[in-house]
Design a protein around this motif. Structure first.
Motif, PDB file in Angstrom:
ATOM      1  N   ASN A 112       0.837  -1.513   0.364  1.00 39.23           N
ATOM      2  CA  ASN A 112       0.492  -0.130   0.263  1.00 39.23           C
ATOM      3  C   ASN A 112       0.395   1.073   0.260  1.00 39.23           C
ATOM      4  OD1 ASN A 112      -2.433  -1.654   2.592  1.00 39.23           O
ATOM      5  ND2 ASN A 112      -2.722  -1.525   0.172  1.00 39.23           N
ATOM      6  N   ARG A 113       0.494   2.097  -1.036  1.00 42.43           N
ATOM      7  CA  ARG A 113       0.904   3.352  -0.992  1.00 42.43           C
ATOM      8  C   ARG A 113       0.155   4.348  -1.554  1.00 42.43           C
ATOM      9  NH1 ARG A 113       5.470   1.599  -4.887  1.00 42.43           N
ATOM     10  NH2 ARG A 113       6.967   2.698  -3.684  1.00 42.43           N
ATOM     11  N   GLY A 114       0.114   5.666  -1.132  1.00 42.67           N
ATOM     12  CA  GLY A 114      -0.725   6.736  -1.659  1.00 42.67           C
ATOM     13  C   GLY A 114      -1.774   6.093  -0.988  1.00 42.67           C
ATOM     14  N   TYR A 115      -2.965   7.113  -1.813  1.00 40.46           N
ATOM     15  CA  TYR A 115      -3.941   6.207  -1.880  1.00 40.46           C
ATOM     16  C   TYR A 115      -4.695   4.805  -1.577  1.00 40.46           C
ATOM     17  CZ  TYR A 115      -5.303  11.536  -3.086  1.00 40.46           C
ATOM     18  OH  TYR A 115      -5.348  13.060  -3.040  1.00 40.46           O
ATOM     19  N   THR A 133       3.936   2.936   3.724  1.00 39.06           N
ATOM     20  CA  THR A 133       4.930   3.855   3.803  1.00 39.06           C
ATOM     21  C   THR A 133       4.266   5.242   4.006  1.00 39.06           C
ATOM     22  OG1 THR A 133       4.243   4.912   1.346  1.00 39.06           O
ATOM     23  CG2 THR A 133       5.611   2.714   1.371  1.00 39.06           C
ATOM     24  N   GLU A 134       5.449   6.210   4.545  1.00 39.92           N
ATOM     25  CA  GLU A 134       4.576   7.048   5.001  1.00 39.92           C
ATOM     26  C   GLU A 134       3.665   8.265   3.900  1.00 39.92           C
ATOM     27  OE1 GLU A 134       8.613   8.518   2.419  1.00 39.92           O
ATOM     28  OE2 GLU A 134       7.700   6.985   4.298  1.00 39.92           O
ATOM     29  N   THR A 135       3.912   7.290   2.910  1.00 34.44           N
ATOM     30  CA  THR A 135       2.423   8.269   2.235  1.00 34.44           C
ATOM     31  C   THR A 135       1.511   7.796   1.853  1.00 34.44           C
ATOM     32  OG1 THR A 135       2.695   6.659  -0.331  1.00 34.44           O
ATOM     33  CG2 THR A 135       4.661   7.827  -0.225  1.00 34.44           C
ATOM     34  N   THR A 136       1.580   6.945   2.795  1.00 33.12           N
ATOM     35  CA  THR A 136      -0.271   6.003   2.407  1.00 33.12           C
ATOM     36  C   THR A 136      -1.101   6.862   3.210  1.00 33.12           C
ATOM     37  OG1 THR A 136       0.865   3.785   2.341  1.00 33.12           O
ATOM     38  CG2 THR A 136      -1.159   3.778   2.922  1.00 33.12           C
ATOM     39  N   GLU A 179       1.403   5.891   9.112  1.00 29.81           N
ATOM     40  CA  GLU A 179       2.276   5.971  10.185  1.00 29.81           C
ATOM     41  C   GLU A 179       0.917   5.292  11.351  1.00 29.81           C
ATOM     42  OE1 GLU A 179       5.392   7.979  13.380  1.00 29.81           O
ATOM     43  OE2 GLU A 179       4.245   9.201  11.559  1.00 29.81           O
ATOM     44  N   GLN A 180       0.083   6.220  11.550  1.00 31.93           N
ATOM     45  CA  GLN A 180      -1.498   5.567  12.191  1.00 31.93           C
ATOM     46  C   GLN A 180      -1.561   4.179  11.888  1.00 31.93           C
ATOM     47  OE1 GLN A 180      -4.187   9.009  12.247  1.00 31.93           O
ATOM     48  NE2 GLN A 180      -4.910   8.340  14.422  1.00 31.93           N
ATOM     49  N   ALA A 181      -2.185   4.296  10.547  1.00 35.68           N
ATOM     50  CA  ALA A 181      -2.502   2.666  10.791  1.00 35.68           C
ATOM     51  C   ALA A 181      -1.050   1.867  11.198  1.00 35.68           C
ATOM     52  CB  ALA A 181      -2.217   2.117   9.048  1.00 35.68           C
ATOM     53  N   TYR A 182      -0.520   2.042  11.622  1.00 34.42           N
ATOM     54  CA  TYR A 182       0.733   0.971  12.131  1.00 34.42           C
ATOM     55  C   TYR A 182       0.380   1.498  13.007  1.00 34.42           C
ATOM     56  CZ  TYR A 182       5.234  -1.139  13.364  1.00 34.42           C
ATOM     57  OH  TYR A 182       6.504  -1.802  13.913  1.00 34.42           O
ATOM     58  N   ASN A 183       0.359   2.004  13.937  1.00 42.22           N
ATOM     59  CA  ASN A 183       0.337   2.461  15.316  1.00 42.22           C
ATOM     60  C   ASN A 183      -0.795   1.716  15.757  1.00 42.22           C
ATOM     61  OD1 ASN A 183       2.986   3.601  15.251  1.00 42.22           O
ATOM     62  ND2 ASN A 183       1.778   5.639  14.989  1.00 42.22           N
ATOM     63  N   TRP A 184      -1.720   1.111  15.286  1.00 40.01           N
ATOM     64  CA  TRP A 184      -3.183   1.188  15.086  1.00 40.01           C
ATOM     65  C   TRP A 184      -3.341  -0.131  15.269  1.00 40.01           C
ATOM     66  CZ3 TRP A 184      -7.769   4.864  14.186  1.00 40.01           C
ATOM     67  CH2 TRP A 184      -7.611   6.260  15.061  1.00 40.01           C
ATOM     68  N   GLY A 185      -1.974  -0.869  14.572  1.00 35.97           N
ATOM     69  CA  GLY A 185      -2.685  -2.545  14.160  1.00 35.97           C
ATOM     70  C   GLY A 185      -3.333  -2.473  12.824  1.00 35.97           C
ATOM     71  N   ILE A 186      -3.045  -1.755  12.093  1.00 32.39           N
ATOM     72  CA  ILE A 186      -3.780  -1.730  11.068  1.00 32.39           C
ATOM     73  C   ILE A 186      -2.209  -2.206   9.463  1.00 32.39           C
ATOM     74  CG2 ILE A 186      -4.986  -0.996   8.792  1.00 32.39           C
ATOM     75  CD1 ILE A 186      -6.220   0.640  10.850  1.00 32.39           C
ATOM     76  N   ALA A 187      -1.723  -1.149   9.638  1.00 31.97           N
ATOM     77  CA  ALA A 187      -0.693  -2.278   8.789  1.00 31.97           C
ATOM     78  C   ALA A 187       0.341  -2.456   9.817  1.00 31.97           C
ATOM     79  CB  ALA A 187      -0.484  -0.610   8.198  1.00 31.97           C
ATOM     80  N   THR A 188       0.690  -3.853   9.079  1.00 32.39           N
ATOM     81  CA  THR A 188       1.939  -4.602   9.529  1.00 32.39           C
ATOM     82  C   THR A 188       3.109  -4.481   9.417  1.00 32.39           C
ATOM     83  OG1 THR A 188       1.742  -6.268   7.495  1.00 32.39           O
ATOM     84  CG2 THR A 188       0.323  -7.044   9.063  1.00 32.39           C
ATOM     85  N   GLU A 189       3.213  -3.378   8.829  1.00 31.11           N
ATOM     86  CA  GLU A 189       4.519  -3.007   8.628  1.00 31.11           C
ATOM     87  C   GLU A 189       4.800  -1.188   7.601  1.00 31.11           C
ATOM     88  OE1 GLU A 189       8.885  -4.788   6.807  1.00 31.11           O
ATOM     89  OE2 GLU A 189       7.368  -5.787   6.150  1.00 31.11           O
ATOM     90  N   LEU A 190       5.980  -0.589   8.618  1.00 29.94           N
ATOM     91  CA  LEU A 190       5.969   0.511   7.600  1.00 29.94           C
ATOM     92  C   LEU A 190       7.161   0.654   7.123  1.00 29.94           C
ATOM     93  CD1 LEU A 190       4.448   3.715   7.513  1.00 29.94           C
ATOM     94  CD2 LEU A 190       5.690   4.147   9.620  1.00 29.94           C
TER      95      LEU A 190
END
Length: 268
Positions: A112-115, A133-136, A179-190
Motif C-alpha cells: 500500500n502506497r498513496g491513496y 509507507t509515509e505516503t499511505t 504511520e497511524q495505521a501501523y500504530n493501530w495495528g492495521i498496517a503490519t509494517e511501515l
C-alpha cells in the motif's frame, strides 16, 4: 459447430484494470492494479479479482500472492457510477468478492502506497499482511456519498481496532496515515516509500522459507477461530497441531533443527 466457452473463461479473458505477473522461480504471483493514476476498481474487476484469487489458490506453483499497483496510489476506491448501474443481486456479492484474499489458503500481501480508499482499503484489510509507507492514506469515505462501506471494510476494521476507532474512521470518512495505521495495528509494517518493493520482496522470501502446509494451517486456524471462545480456539489449535505432527514437513523441520541445517519443506 459453435465452440462453448465457459463463463469463467469469459470472465478472465480480458482483465479489467489489472494484470497478473507470475514469477515461477520465486513461487510468487503478483496481482497488479494498472489503471493509473488512481487505479479505480470497476464492478467487473471485483468479479475478476475473486476468480483470479481462486485460480492462484489452486495453482501448486504459487506459494505467496502480492497485491500491488502501478503509480503513486494503490487505489482511490471503486467506480461510483458502477454502484448505481449494478443490480441489487450483484451489489450483494461485493463483500464475497473482496473477501477472496481471506478465503485464499496462501499468504497474501498488500503493498500500500498513496491513496488506499474504499474498496482498495477493504481488499487490503482482507489480506494477511499490509505494508504501508509515509505516503499511505487509508480511508473509508462512503459517508460522503450517503453510503456505508459495503465490502467488509467496517466489519474487518472493527475486529482490528475496536468500535471506537472504527466509528472515528467510518462515520467521519476520516483519512489516517500509514504511520497511524501501523500504530493501530492495521498496517503490519511501515517502511520508507522507496523501500516498499524491497520490503515486500523480503517478506515474500521469509514466508517461502516456512512449510506451505504449516502456513495454510495457521491461516485457516486463525481465520476460523477469530470469533470463537477461547476454549474452542484452543481445542481447534490442538487438533491442527496434532495433524501437523504426522506431516513430512514437521519431520523435516525437527530433523533439520537437530542437524543444525536449513529445513527444506515440500508441503506434505
Amino acid at each position: 459447430m459453435t465452440k462453448i466457452v465457459h463463463p469463467a473463461q469469459r470472465l478472465l479473458a480480458e482483465p479489467d484494470g489489472f494484470r497478473v505477473e507470475f514469477k515461477e522461480a520465486d513461487s510468487r504471483a503478483d496481482i497488479v492494479f494498472d489503471r493509473p493514476p488512481f487505479n479505480i476498481v470497476s464492478m467487473l474487476q471485483r468479479d475478476q479479482l475473486r476468480a483470479v484469487f481462486e485460480a492462484l489458490d489452486d495453482d501448486p506453483k504459487v506459494r505467496v500472492i502480492v497485491v500491488r499497483a502501478v503509480g503513486e496510489h494503490f487505489s482511490s476506491g471503486g467506480d461510483i457510477k458502477g454502484f448505481i448501474e449494478a443490480s441489487p443481486e450483484h451489489v450483494s456479492k461485493l463483500a464475497w468478492n473482496i473477501a477472496a484474499p481471506a478465503r485464499c489458503s496462501k499468504p497474501v500481501i498488500a503493498e500500500n502506497r498513496g491513496y488506499c480508499f474504499g474498496v482498495g482499503f477493504e481488499l487490503s484489510l482482507a489480506c494477511d499482511f499490509r505494508i504501508a509507507t509515509e505516503t499511505t492514506l487509508y480511508a473509508l469515505p462512503e459517508q460522503k456519498l450517503g453510503q456505508i462501506p459495503g465490502s467488509g471494510g467496517s466489519a474487518r476494521l472493527q475486529k482490528m481496532v475496536g468500535i471506537g476507532r472504527t466509528k472515528d474512521i467510518v462515520m467521519r470518512s476520516r483519512r489516517i496515515t500509514g504511520e497511524q495505521a501501523y500504530n493501530w495495528g492495521i498496517a503490519t509494517e511501515l517502511v520508507a516509500d522507496a523501500e516498499l518493493e524491497s520490503a515486500t520482496d523480503s517478506l515474500v522470501r521469509e514466508l517461502l522459507a516456512f512449510s506451505p502446509l504449516a502456513q495454510r494451517t495457521a491461516k485457516k486456524l486463525l481465520n476460523d477461530t477469530e470469533d470463537a471462545p477461547l476454549s474452542i480456539a484452543i481445542e481447534l489449535e490442538g487438533h491442527s497441531y496434532s495433524r501437523l505432527r504426522s506431516s513430512n514437513d514437521f519431520r523435516e523441520g525437527v530433523e533439520a533443527f537437530h542437524e543444525k541445517r536449513k529445513a527444506v519443506f515440500n508441503g506434505s
